[in-house]
Each structure stands twice: as structure tokens, then as C-alpha cells.
Design an enzyme around this catalytic site. Sequence first.
Site, short mmCIF file in Angstrom:
data_model
loop_
_atom_site.label_atom_id
_atom_site.label_comp_id
_atom_site.label_asym_id
_atom_site.label_seq_id
_atom_site.Cartn_x
_atom_site.Cartn_y
_atom_site.Cartn_z
N ASP A 44 0.84 -1.20 0.00
CA ASP A 44 0.00 0.00 0.00
C ASP A 44 0.88 1.26 0.00
O ASP A 44 0.38 2.38 -0.09
CB ASP A 44 -1.02 0.00 1.16
CG ASP A 44 -0.37 -0.07 2.53
OD1 ASP A 44 0.87 -0.19 2.61
OD2 ASP A 44 -1.11 -0.01 3.54
N SER A 45 2.19 1.06 0.04
CA SER A 45 3.13 2.18 -0.16
C SER A 45 2.94 2.77 -1.56
O SER A 45 3.45 3.84 -1.85
CB SER A 45 4.58 1.71 0.02
OG SER A 45 4.86 0.59 -0.80
N ASP A 83 -1.16 -6.23 -0.36
CA ASP A 83 -1.42 -5.59 0.93
C ASP A 83 -2.90 -5.35 1.13
O ASP A 83 -3.59 -4.91 0.20
CB ASP A 83 -0.73 -4.21 0.98
CG ASP A 83 0.53 -4.22 1.82
OD1 ASP A 83 0.86 -5.28 2.40
OD2 ASP A 83 1.18 -3.17 1.91
N LYS A 112 -1.29 -9.57 2.80
CA LYS A 112 -0.49 -9.14 3.95
C LYS A 112 -1.29 -8.15 4.79
O LYS A 112 -1.89 -7.22 4.24
CB LYS A 112 0.83 -8.51 3.47
CG LYS A 112 1.70 -7.97 4.62
CD LYS A 112 3.12 -7.71 4.18
CE LYS A 112 3.31 -6.44 3.41
NZ LYS A 112 2.94 -5.20 4.13
N GLU A 114 -1.15 -5.79 8.57
CA GLU A 114 -0.23 -5.23 9.56
C GLU A 114 -0.73 -5.51 10.98
O GLU A 114 -1.86 -5.15 11.32
CB GLU A 114 -0.09 -3.72 9.37
CG GLU A 114 0.58 -3.34 8.07
CD GLU A 114 0.79 -1.84 7.90
OE1 GLU A 114 0.54 -1.06 8.85
OE2 GLU A 114 1.20 -1.43 6.80
N GLU A 180 9.63 -4.81 9.82
CA GLU A 180 9.97 -3.48 9.28
C GLU A 180 10.59 -2.60 10.36
O GLU A 180 10.00 -2.41 11.44
CB GLU A 180 8.72 -2.81 8.69
CG GLU A 180 9.05 -1.43 8.11
CD GLU A 180 8.02 -0.89 7.12
OE1 GLU A 180 7.00 -1.56 6.87
OE2 GLU A 180 8.26 0.22 6.59
#
Length: 263
Positions: A44-45, A83, A112, A114, A180
Site C-alpha cells: 500500500d506504499s 497488501d 499481507k 499489519e 519493518e
Amino acid sequence: MKHTPQTIYSKKQAGEKIVSLSLYDYPSARIADGAGVDVVMVGDSVGMVLLGHENTLGMTIEHMLYHTAAVVKGVKRALVVADMPIHSYNDPELAFKNAQRLVREAGADAVKLEGGAKIHAQIQRLVTEGISVMGHVGMLPQSVGDGKYRVYGKDPSEAEMILEDAKLLDRMGAFAIVLECVPSKLAAEITQAVRCPTIGIGAGPATDGQVLVFQDLLGIRSGVSPRFVRRYTNLEEIMKKAAVNYCRDVQKKKFPSKKESFS
Ligand code: KIV
């Protein structure tokens, strides 16, 4: 042969490093896949790197479906991990619905999310439904938002929480975990403590694999790059030179030539 979550998982036992890139489009996926990258993450970056946002908080499931579908088209061998953006997994039912869309509609091999303990019910649901899950602990951009992008786990209690989250994800069946921005020592401890592979970004050399944002290693990201990035080329300068030369040729009537035109 096309990678599966299982072949990525097995790389840890085989002592083979996992190579991963975060990327968002068809040509990048084609190039990375051809170069031998094992896992492409559709991060999502994308919001920050391609869409000019300040952070990842504006990303929606529609953005991720769009970019994942493009990446899937460019990949033959790599595993594609999409993501799940913020608010797309607020509860287990929503998580399942959206993960299923990323897999069925866009063609992702895995998703993925978080976090650890806070989203354990969501992860449990996905694993039970047969959706492959990659975990993500340490610095969590969706939680940090506009706040501090910093190293997480320097403080012993924070380090303990990150370690416990990683162990929980491993027990619940995550096939890999992204670490991260954590100290190298903590990353090494987590890597030893879990059966599944760890993939680090700003987590030092001891993790089972590494991931970078493709634009970062290509040198086409504006602003200061984080310390953990290694730039392999300066594509921004190369692209700019090409654009400047094009401007000059058009302005001086040197483009197009006869050869570049139809009779
Ligand atoms: O959003 C992203 O690109 C990521 C990777 C860098 C792990 O989460």
C-alpha cells in the site's frame, strides 16, 4: 516453476535467502520476475510512491485490486502478495470478504496485514478459509500514519511485544512475516524464534529474506531515502535526461525525423 506460499516457507529450512520487492505495475512486475525475485509485494506504499500521498492511510481496497491485477499480469514465477489497506480488515468478516476479492478478482496468491495480537481474529478467519497470510510487525505504516517513522523495538517492552506478535502469527499459520524497521538483534531473535521465514526491511542481515521498494533501489523516489535503502542506480537522473533531450528535439524541430514519419 511458480512459487507458492509453501515453496517460500521451505526456503528457510533450505537456508536459501528470499528476495522480495514491493512494486505496483505490470512492467515492474515483468522485470522483477525475470530478474529472479521470489516474492512481489503489492504494497500500500503505492499511495506514497506512485500516487503522491503523504502516507498509506488513503489507500482503499479498490486501489489495491487495481494494482494487484496489473502486477499479476506481469508475473510468471514470483509469488504475488497483496497488501490489505487500512480499514479493509476492521473485523474478521470484512477481512475475509476483501482478502477473497484480492485473491479471486485480482489474482493475488496471498495477502499481507499489519499487526499481531490486535488482529488475531482476522488472521484466524483468513487462515481457516484457506487464504495464505503474510504477517507484518515492527513499524506499521498504517498505525503510524503521519506520526513518527522510526525504529521500533529499541525499548525492551516494545521489543517483547513485537517478538510475541511474531510468535503468534507463526503459530496461527502465517507463511512468512515482514519485519519493518527493527534493530538487527531483535530481527535475529525473531528469526530464530519462528518457524516461518522473516523478510526484513530495515531489519538488518539476519532475516530469512529482504524486501525493498523497487523505486527506492532504482533511485526514482523523491526526498531523503531511509538509511536501509541501497540505491543500485539513479534512474531519476536517467529519466530526466531523456525527457530533457526530448524537449530539446521537439523545440528545435529535430523530432520527428523523416524516418520516424509515414509517407
Ligand atoms: O507497503 C509496502 O510496500 C510494504 C513493504 C515495504 C513491506 O509493506
